[in-house]
Design a protein around this motif. Structure first.
Motif, PDB file in Angstrom:
ATOM      1  N   SER A   1      -3.888   4.332   1.814  1.00  0.00           N
ATOM      2  CA  SER A   1      -3.839   2.813   1.233  1.00  0.00           C
ATOM      3  C   SER A   1      -3.143   3.650  -0.170  1.00  0.00           C
ATOM      4  O   SER A   1      -2.360   2.596  -0.671  1.00  0.00           O
ATOM      5  CB  SER A   1      -5.102   2.349   0.431  1.00  0.00           C
ATOM      6  N   GLY A   2      -4.236   4.266  -1.425  1.00  0.00           N
ATOM      7  CA  GLY A   2      -3.160   4.431  -2.795  1.00  0.00           C
ATOM      8  C   GLY A   2      -4.132   3.788  -3.094  1.00  0.00           C
ATOM      9  O   GLY A   2      -3.902   3.973  -4.451  1.00  0.00           O
ATOM     10  N   ILE A   3      -4.849   2.474  -3.152  1.00  0.00           N
ATOM     11  CA  ILE A   3      -5.540   1.826  -3.933  1.00  0.00           C
ATOM     12  C   ILE A   3      -6.919   2.120  -3.529  1.00  0.00           C
ATOM     13  O   ILE A   3      -7.953   1.728  -2.736  1.00  0.00           O
ATOM     14  CB  ILE A   3      -5.271   0.602  -3.572  1.00  0.00           C
ATOM     15  N   ARG A   4      -7.908   2.217  -4.891  1.00  0.00           N
ATOM     16  CA  ARG A   4      -9.327   2.416  -4.947  1.00  0.00           C
ATOM     17  C   ARG A   4     -10.099   1.085  -3.658  1.00  0.00           C
ATOM     18  O   ARG A   4     -10.945   1.918  -2.714  1.00  0.00           O
ATOM     19  CB  ARG A   4     -10.108   2.929  -5.327  1.00  0.00           C
TER      20      ARG A   4
ATOM     21  N   THR B   1       1.030  -1.991  -0.024  1.00  0.00           N
ATOM     22  CA  THR B   1       0.094  -0.220   0.391  1.00  0.00           C
ATOM     23  C   THR B   1       0.699   1.492  -0.410  1.00  0.00           C
ATOM     24  O   THR B   1       2.493   1.466   0.025  1.00  0.00           O
ATOM     25  CB  THR B   1      -0.339   0.135   1.377  1.00  0.00           C
ATOM     26  N   ARG B   2       0.041   2.657  -0.712  1.00  0.00           N
ATOM     27  CA  ARG B   2       1.269   3.558  -0.862  1.00  0.00           C
ATOM     28  C   ARG B   2       1.385   4.160   0.739  1.00  0.00           C
ATOM     29  O   ARG B   2       2.726   4.574   0.975  1.00  0.00           O
ATOM     30  CB  ARG B   2       0.225   4.860  -1.264  1.00  0.00           C
TER      31      ARG B   2
ATOM     32  N   SER C   1      -7.701   7.554   1.851  1.00  0.00           N
ATOM     33  CA  SER C   1      -7.098   7.079   0.491  1.00  0.00           C
ATOM     34  C   SER C   1      -5.857   7.424   0.712  1.00  0.00           C
ATOM     35  O   SER C   1      -5.882   6.668  -0.371  1.00  0.00           O
ATOM     36  CB  SER C   1      -7.767   8.425  -0.238  1.00  0.00           C
ATOM     37  N   HIS C   2      -5.231   8.418   1.096  1.00  0.00           N
ATOM     38  CA  HIS C   2      -3.888   7.966   0.864  1.00  0.00           C
ATOM     39  C   HIS C   2      -3.265   7.305   1.670  1.00  0.00           C
ATOM     40  O   HIS C   2      -2.163   7.157   1.479  1.00  0.00           O
ATOM     41  CB  HIS C   2      -3.256   9.597   1.381  1.00  0.00           C
TER      42      HIS C   2
ATOM     43  N   GLN D   1      -6.556   5.998  -7.016  1.00  0.00           N
ATOM     44  CA  GLN D   1      -7.192   5.932  -5.278  1.00  0.00           C
ATOM     45  C   GLN D   1      -8.911   6.281  -5.171  1.00  0.00           C
ATOM     46  O   GLN D   1      -9.419   6.799  -3.958  1.00  0.00           O
ATOM     47  CB  GLN D   1      -6.269   6.263  -3.812  1.00  0.00           C
ATOM     48  N   SER D   2      -9.094   7.632  -6.671  1.00  0.00           N
ATOM     49  CA  SER D   2     -10.137   8.297  -6.204  1.00  0.00           C
ATOM     50  C   SER D   2     -11.322   7.581  -6.443  1.00  0.00           C
ATOM     51  O   SER D   2     -11.241   6.374  -7.768  1.00  0.00           O
ATOM     52  CB  SER D   2     -10.134   9.642  -7.388  1.00  0.00           C
TER      53      SER D   2
ATOM     54  N   VAL E   1     -10.128   1.754  -0.104  1.00  0.00           N
ATOM     55  CA  VAL E   1     -10.645   3.186   0.829  1.00  0.00           C
ATOM     56  C   VAL E   1     -11.952   1.964   1.654  1.00  0.00           C
ATOM     57  O   VAL E   1     -12.105   2.765   2.734  1.00  0.00           O
ATOM     58  CB  VAL E   1     -11.430   3.782  -0.342  1.00  0.00           C
TER      59      VAL E   1
ATOM     60  N   ASP F   1      -3.565  11.415  -7.768  1.00  0.00           N
ATOM     61  CA  ASP F   1      -4.195  10.489  -7.225  1.00  0.00           C
ATOM     62  C   ASP F   1      -5.532   9.919  -8.190  1.00  0.00           C
ATOM     63  O   ASP F   1      -6.486   9.064  -7.024  1.00  0.00           O
ATOM     64  CB  ASP F   1      -4.855  11.365  -6.227  1.00  0.00           C
TER      65      ASP F   1
END
Ligand code: PEP
Ligand code: MN
Length: 337
Positions: free
Chosen positions: A274-277, A246-247, A271-272, A312-313, A280, A309
């Motif tokens: 994990s960096g992965i939608r 993960t981020r 969101s920040h 992750q959005s 979330v 981003d």
């Protein structure tokens, strides 16, 4: 705090320390043991901050008893704080949902997002006008033009609005347009910026630094509060660890720990973190179950075209579904939105 003297400390050294403490208006509790003398300091120890007692003759070590943050400390303020932001609050019975794009890209993009997140249940619109990007060649934000769009979105929807500030110049511009200032992870220990944000009196969303301990984070909040601004909300957004899947690594334990140590509200940014939608949703759910006062979630009309981003959005339908799925968990935690 407690001052532990060396086993061989001379009586003059002990008397000298006691004299420094008393002459600064503090009281002393002396415990002279067989081998070691311990000096307890009673009163506001910040008066001794510049006295270099740890290197004074005969001193072994200094043990703090209470934390250096006072205003943010639950010990001195047992009731949880409820912070007013625009016409909503964070820290009360309502789960605060902040959502919007990573970066404000255009008036249309922001307006469309504002109406969509409001419809799903968000009370606060987020959007970056000054973007702290890793690369200087990446999109840096629309700056004051972006702030203007934020204010227009607030007027059109009634949502409260929050924007990150990265400099004094950005603070001076943002106070004209937004309800809440955001200090990002990269600036959590920019003490000058914290003080300037504190002076505005506006609520401040203080994100946790990438490698900040909880103690450092609470001390950062103290910088804002020491300017006479009690309106601070903390945001756990993941920390740097050895894990690369993960981020960042969401430190979910920060939520109950902050609740123990501080009266300030805490929200979580999955969101920040994990960096992965697709992550979330589970992270948002666990944050609410852990007792978070709110969430910050990035959304975009078309994440594949986002200037920052996108991965992750959430799309609007995904955000709406997530809000529906969060409601039963919020209600178990005596929160609603
Ligand atoms: C943001 O919220 O826009 C952001 C840049 O987050 P962070 O400071 O947590 O990286
Ligand atoms: Mn972002």
């Amino acid at each position: 705090m407690i001052i532990v003297m060396k086993p061989n400390a001379k009586q003059e050294a002990i008397d000298h320390i006691v004299q420094i403490i008393r002459s600064n208006g503090l009281e002393v509790h002396l415990s002279a043991g067989q081998e070691v003398t311990i000096i307890g300091v009673i009163g506001n120890k910040t008066k001794l901050a510049d006295k270099n007692l740890e290197i004074a003759d005969g001193v072994e070590r200094i043990v703090p008893v209470t934390e250096s943050y006072k205003l943010a400390n639950r010990k001195f303020h047992p009731d949880s704080s409820v912070i007013k932001v625009g016409n909503t609050t964070i820290g009360g019975d309502e789960l605060a949902i902040m959502s919007g794009p990573c970066a404000i890209e255009s008036q249309e993009q922001l307006m469309e997002t504002a109406f969509a997140v409001k419809k799903a249940g968000a009370q606060i619109l987020r959007g970056g006008a000054y973007k702290p990007r890793t690369s200087p060649y990446a999109f840096q934000g629309l700056e004051e033009e972006g702030l203007r769009y934020m204010k227009e979105a607030r007027e059109a929807t009634g949502l409260a609005v929050v924007c990150e500030v990265t400099s004094l110049h950005a603070i001076e511009a943002a106070v004209k347009y937004v309800d809440m200032l955001q200090i990002g992870a990269r600036n959590m220990q920019n003490f000058y910026l914290l003080k300037e944000a504190g002076k505005t009196g506006l609520p401040v969303l203080l994100k946790r630094g990438l490698s900040a301990t909880i103690d450092e984070w609470l001390n950062a909040s103290e910088y804002i509060m020491a300017e006479g601004n009690p309106n601070v909300v903390l945001c756990e957004r993941g920390i740097r660890t050895f894990e690369t899947a993960t981020r960042n690594t969401l430190d979910i334990s920060a939520v109950p720990i902050i609740k123990e140590r501080s009266h300030l509200p805490i929200i979580v940014d999955p969101s920040h973190a994990s960096g992965i939608r697709r992550l979330v949703k589970p992270l948002a759910m666990s944050a609410v179950a852990a007792g978070a006062d709110g969430l910050m979630i990035e959304t975009h009309p078309n994440p594949t075209c986002a200037l920052s981003d996108g991965p992750q959005s959430l799309t609007f339908p995904q955000f709406e579904t997530l809000c529906e799925e969060l409601r039963p968990i919020a209600s178990l935690m005596s929160k609603h939105f």
